[in-house]
Design a protein around this motif. Structure first.
Motif, PDB file in Angstrom:
ATOM      1  N   LEU A   7       0.847  -1.187   0.000  1.00  0.00           N
ATOM      2  CA  LEU A   7       0.000   0.000   0.000  1.00  0.00           C
ATOM      3  C   LEU A   7       0.884   1.240   0.000  1.00  0.00           C
ATOM      4  CD1 LEU A   7      -2.704  -0.909   2.691  1.00  0.00           C
ATOM      5  CD2 LEU A   7      -2.578  -1.623   0.295  1.00  0.00           C
ATOM      6  N   CYS A   8       0.410   2.321  -0.589  1.00  0.00           N
ATOM      7  CA  CYS A   8       1.234   3.526  -0.651  1.00  0.00           C
ATOM      8  C   CYS A   8       0.361   4.770  -0.718  1.00  0.00           C
ATOM      9  CB  CYS A   8       2.164   3.482  -1.861  1.00  0.00           C
ATOM     10  SG  CYS A   8       1.281   3.416  -3.424  1.00  0.00           S
ATOM     11  N   PHE A   9       0.980   5.928  -0.384  1.00  0.00           N
ATOM     12  CA  PHE A   9       0.334   7.221  -0.553  1.00  0.00           C
ATOM     13  C   PHE A   9       1.406   8.290  -0.516  1.00  0.00           C
ATOM     14  CE2 PHE A   9       0.158   5.811   3.808  1.00  0.00           C
ATOM     15  CZ  PHE A   9       0.462   6.904   4.591  1.00  0.00           C
ATOM     16  N   GLY A  10       1.040   9.492  -1.015  1.00  0.00           N
ATOM     17  CA  GLY A  10       1.991  10.594  -1.049  1.00  0.00           C
ATOM     18  C   GLY A  10       2.199  11.146  -2.446  1.00  0.00           C
ATOM     19  N   SER A  11       3.401  11.651  -2.704  1.00  0.00           N
ATOM     20  CA  SER A  11       3.729  12.323  -3.958  1.00  0.00           C
ATOM     21  C   SER A  11       3.651  11.364  -5.137  1.00  0.00           C
ATOM     22  CB  SER A  11       5.135  12.913  -3.851  1.00  0.00           C
ATOM     23  OG  SER A  11       5.524  13.512  -5.060  1.00  0.00           O
ATOM     24  N   PRO A  28      -3.984   5.319   2.020  1.00  0.00           N
ATOM     25  CA  PRO A  28      -3.285   4.167   1.441  1.00  0.00           C
ATOM     26  C   PRO A  28      -4.087   3.494   0.335  1.00  0.00           C
ATOM     27  CG  PRO A  28      -3.167   4.115   3.833  1.00  0.00           C
ATOM     28  CD  PRO A  28      -4.144   5.199   3.481  1.00  0.00           C
ATOM     29  N   GLN A  29      -3.409   3.233  -0.779  1.00  0.00           N
ATOM     30  CA  GLN A  29      -4.016   2.556  -1.928  1.00  0.00           C
ATOM     31  C   GLN A  29      -3.155   1.353  -2.300  1.00  0.00           C
ATOM     32  OE1 GLN A  29      -7.046   4.026  -3.484  1.00  0.00           O
ATOM     33  NE2 GLN A  29      -6.836   4.896  -1.432  1.00  0.00           N
ATOM     34  N   LEU A  30      -3.764   0.300  -2.823  1.00  0.00           N
ATOM     35  CA  LEU A  30      -3.029  -0.883  -3.252  1.00  0.00           C
ATOM     36  C   LEU A  30      -2.193  -0.558  -4.480  1.00  0.00           C
ATOM     37  CD1 LEU A  30      -2.486  -3.932  -2.920  1.00  0.00           C
ATOM     38  CD2 LEU A  30      -4.423  -4.333  -4.469  1.00  0.00           C
ATOM     39  N   SER A  31      -0.896  -0.839  -4.391  1.00  0.00           N
ATOM     40  CA  SER A  31       0.021  -0.575  -5.493  1.00  0.00           C
ATOM     41  C   SER A  31       0.530  -1.849  -6.152  1.00  0.00           C
ATOM     42  CB  SER A  31       1.217   0.242  -4.980  1.00  0.00           C
ATOM     43  OG  SER A  31       2.187   0.426  -5.987  1.00  0.00           O
ATOM     44  N   PHE A  32       0.745  -2.902  -5.339  1.00  0.00           N
ATOM     45  CA  PHE A  32       1.342  -4.141  -5.866  1.00  0.00           C
ATOM     46  C   PHE A  32       0.903  -5.287  -4.984  1.00  0.00           C
ATOM     47  CE2 PHE A  32       4.683  -7.304  -6.468  1.00  0.00           C
ATOM     48  CZ  PHE A  32       4.990  -7.203  -7.817  1.00  0.00           C
ATOM     49  N   ASN A 302       1.715  12.573   2.126  1.00  0.00           N
ATOM     50  CA  ASN A 302       2.485  11.434   2.608  1.00  0.00           C
ATOM     51  C   ASN A 302       2.386  11.196   4.111  1.00  0.00           C
ATOM     52  OD1 ASN A 302       4.103  13.947   1.844  1.00  0.00           O
ATOM     53  ND2 ASN A 302       5.395  13.107   3.450  1.00  0.00           N
ATOM     54  N   CYS A 303       1.701  12.090   4.834  1.00  0.00           N
ATOM     55  CA  CYS A 303       1.433  11.859   6.257  1.00  0.00           C
ATOM     56  C   CYS A 303      -0.043  11.573   6.510  1.00  0.00           C
ATOM     57  CB  CYS A 303       1.890  13.059   7.091  1.00  0.00           C
ATOM     58  SG  CYS A 303       3.684  13.223   7.174  1.00  0.00           S
ATOM     59  N   ALA A 341       8.708  12.012  -0.060  1.00  0.00           N
ATOM     60  CA  ALA A 341       7.314  12.395   0.183  1.00  0.00           C
ATOM     61  C   ALA A 341       6.353  11.271  -0.194  1.00  0.00           C
ATOM     62  CB  ALA A 341       6.951  13.678  -0.561  1.00  0.00           C
ATOM     63  N   THR A 342       6.786  10.035   0.039  1.00  0.00           N
ATOM     64  CA  THR A 342       5.914   8.870  -0.160  1.00  0.00           C
ATOM     65  C   THR A 342       6.034   7.938   1.036  1.00  0.00           C
ATOM     66  OG1 THR A 342       7.647   7.662  -1.392  1.00  0.00           O
ATOM     67  CG2 THR A 342       6.036   8.942  -2.679  1.00  0.00           C
ATOM     68  N   THR A 343       4.950   7.195   1.303  1.00  0.00           N
ATOM     69  CA  THR A 343       4.894   6.249   2.406  1.00  0.00           C
ATOM     70  C   THR A 343       4.418   4.898   1.884  1.00  0.00           C
ATOM     71  OG1 THR A 343       4.387   8.030   3.965  1.00  0.00           O
ATOM     72  CG2 THR A 343       3.863   5.789   4.664  1.00  0.00           C
ATOM     73  N   TRP A 344       5.057   3.813   2.349  1.00  0.00           N
ATOM     74  CA  TRP A 344       4.801   2.474   1.837  1.00  0.00           C
ATOM     75  C   TRP A 344       4.606   1.495   2.990  1.00  0.00           C
ATOM     76  CZ3 TRP A 344       5.080   2.217  -3.603  1.00  0.00           C
ATOM     77  CH2 TRP A 344       5.649   3.344  -4.224  1.00  0.00           C
ATOM     78  N   LEU A 345       3.565   0.672   2.907  1.00  0.00           N
ATOM     79  CA  LEU A 345       3.252  -0.339   3.915  1.00  0.00           C
ATOM     80  C   LEU A 345       3.177  -1.688   3.234  1.00  0.00           C
ATOM     81  CD1 LEU A 345       0.128   1.413   5.509  1.00  0.00           C
ATOM     82  CD2 LEU A 345       2.529   1.995   5.896  1.00  0.00           C
ATOM     83  N   VAL A 346       3.788  -2.706   3.836  1.00  0.00           N
ATOM     84  CA  VAL A 346       3.675  -4.070   3.318  1.00  0.00           C
ATOM     85  C   VAL A 346       2.839  -4.871   4.301  1.00  0.00           C
ATOM     86  CG1 VAL A 346       4.882  -6.165   2.609  1.00  0.00           C
ATOM     87  CG2 VAL A 346       5.922  -3.910   2.178  1.00  0.00           C
ATOM     88  N   LEU A 347       1.726  -5.425   3.808  1.00  0.00           N
ATOM     89  CA  LEU A 347       0.819  -6.220   4.606  1.00  0.00           C
ATOM     90  C   LEU A 347       0.882  -7.676   4.130  1.00  0.00           C
ATOM     91  CD1 LEU A 347      -2.378  -3.941   4.480  1.00  0.00           C
ATOM     92  CD2 LEU A 347      -0.358  -3.685   5.935  1.00  0.00           C
TER      93      LEU A 347
END
Length: 349
Positions: A7-11, A28-32, A302-303, A341-347
């Motif tokens: 998941l990611c969000f930001g620039s 947060p949106q699904l990216s991969f 990104n926050c 300016a991007t944030t990434w989460l791995v679930l």
């Protein structure tokens, strides 16, 4: 079989979030998504992103106008594209990519006006450049920031790129280091690195010792005094472009450098903090109960949102300078990453 979601969000002005469009996001949106193969690392340059899987597969999205991602006519990609080969580690400078491939070769590509490519007088390459081969590839790591790069191999650390603030080495005559130079010798098995725009920090876990080169070096004595007096052990370090952040064994966060846009966390870390990472000018925290928080300079979303709306994920500029902001609570967060300016989460599900 486990499924991994990024998941990611930001620039996202050049599509570097890999979500199929170029609008900045603040939710947060699904990216991969990967079935059965874990996500090892996300690394981000100024406008490009790389995604490394546990099996060595590598993908890119965003800006490729300087050939920093691939030998391709595609200058911008809004979605992830595979890069041929297998890789052990990756890092991104502003317009440069550095990798260690499965055979141990340290390679660079892209544009580097301050020596980031690691080859004298070469400022641009749309192909991979072989710099040197690591004798122990699995024990080697690469790092990069705005205009300088570092590779850690057993017993040595190499650095190159911009040295105007002495962020690579202490030789003031070397404003630009155009090829890999040994900047540290000794046991590197317990070394942790943090690179800012104008500084480099080395943490020896065994000795609980910090070495800082560059613009923050003058703040080191005060920092060491504060650490030894108040907190003792260092659990982790990470850096934004303009500041260094230190997580102590007691889960306190100490920061030095510039905090003019919320980069210094004003309130205590959440209880049961597990981990933290930094992006270019913001921080990300995970807790034992799988909550994710952000703080800092959030001008690109990104926050996260302060309004907690689920209806409009596009950045509404409501959170330019962010206090500690809970992004969400998840079933299982396995890793977090911060980019420009991007944030990434791995679930994992």
């Amino acid at each position: 079989m486990a499924s991994y979601e990024l998941l990611c969000f930001g620039s996202n002005g050049n599509g570097q979030l890999g979500v199929g469009h170029d609008e900045d996001l603040m939710l947060p949106q699904l990216s991969f998504q990967s079935d059965g193969v874990g996500i090892k690392k996300v690394s981000c340059g100024g406008n490009h992103s790389l995604l490394l899987l546990e099996d060595g597969s590598l993908y890119w999205c965003g800006d490729n106008s300087s050939g920093q991602c691939a030998s391709s006519d595609i200058k911008i990609s809004l979605e992830w594209i595979p890069i041929p080969g297998k890789f052990l580690d990756i890092a991104c400078g502003w317009e440069v990519t550095i990798v260690i491939d499965e055979d141990g070769w340290v390679k660079t590509r892209g544009r580097g006006d301050k020596g980031e490519l690691g080859v004298p007088r070469l400022k641009h390459s749309t192909e991979w450049i072989d710099l040197f081969r690591c004798e122990d590839p699995k024990g080697s790591r690469c790092y990069a920031t705005f205009q300088h790069c570092v590779v850690v191999v057993p017993e040595k650390i190499y650095g190159w790129g911009n040295n105007r603030k002495l962020q690579v080495c202490d030789d003031s005559a070397l404003k630009i280091i155009e090829e890999p130079k040994v900047i540290y010798e000794g046991d590197t098995s317990d070394i942790e690195m943090a690179l800012g725009k104008d500084f480099t920090c080395v943490l020896s876990r065994t000795e609980n010792k910090l070495i800082i080169k560059g613009s923050l070096a003058k703040e080191l004595p005060e920092l060491i005094s504060q650490l030894s007096h108040d907190f003792g052990s260092i659990a982790k370090i990470d850096s934004m472009w303009s500041s260094l952040h230190i997580l102590t064994g007691e889960r306190k966060l100490i920061s030095i450098g510039r905090g003019s846009h919320g980069q210094f966390l004003e309130e205590p870390l959440p209880s049961e903090t597990l981990d933290f990472v930094t992006g270019s000018e913001h921080g990300v925290v995970t807790t034992a109960d799988m909550k994710v928080y952000c703080w800092g300079w959030g001008e690109h979303g990104n926050c996260g949102s302060l309004f907690k709306t689920e209806t409009n994920p596009i950045n509404d500029k409501s959170n330019v300078i962010s206090p500690l902001n809970m992004i969400g609570k998840y079933e299982k967060v396995v890793s977090i990453f911060g980019g420009c300016a991007t944030t990434w989460l791995v679930l994992v599900t």
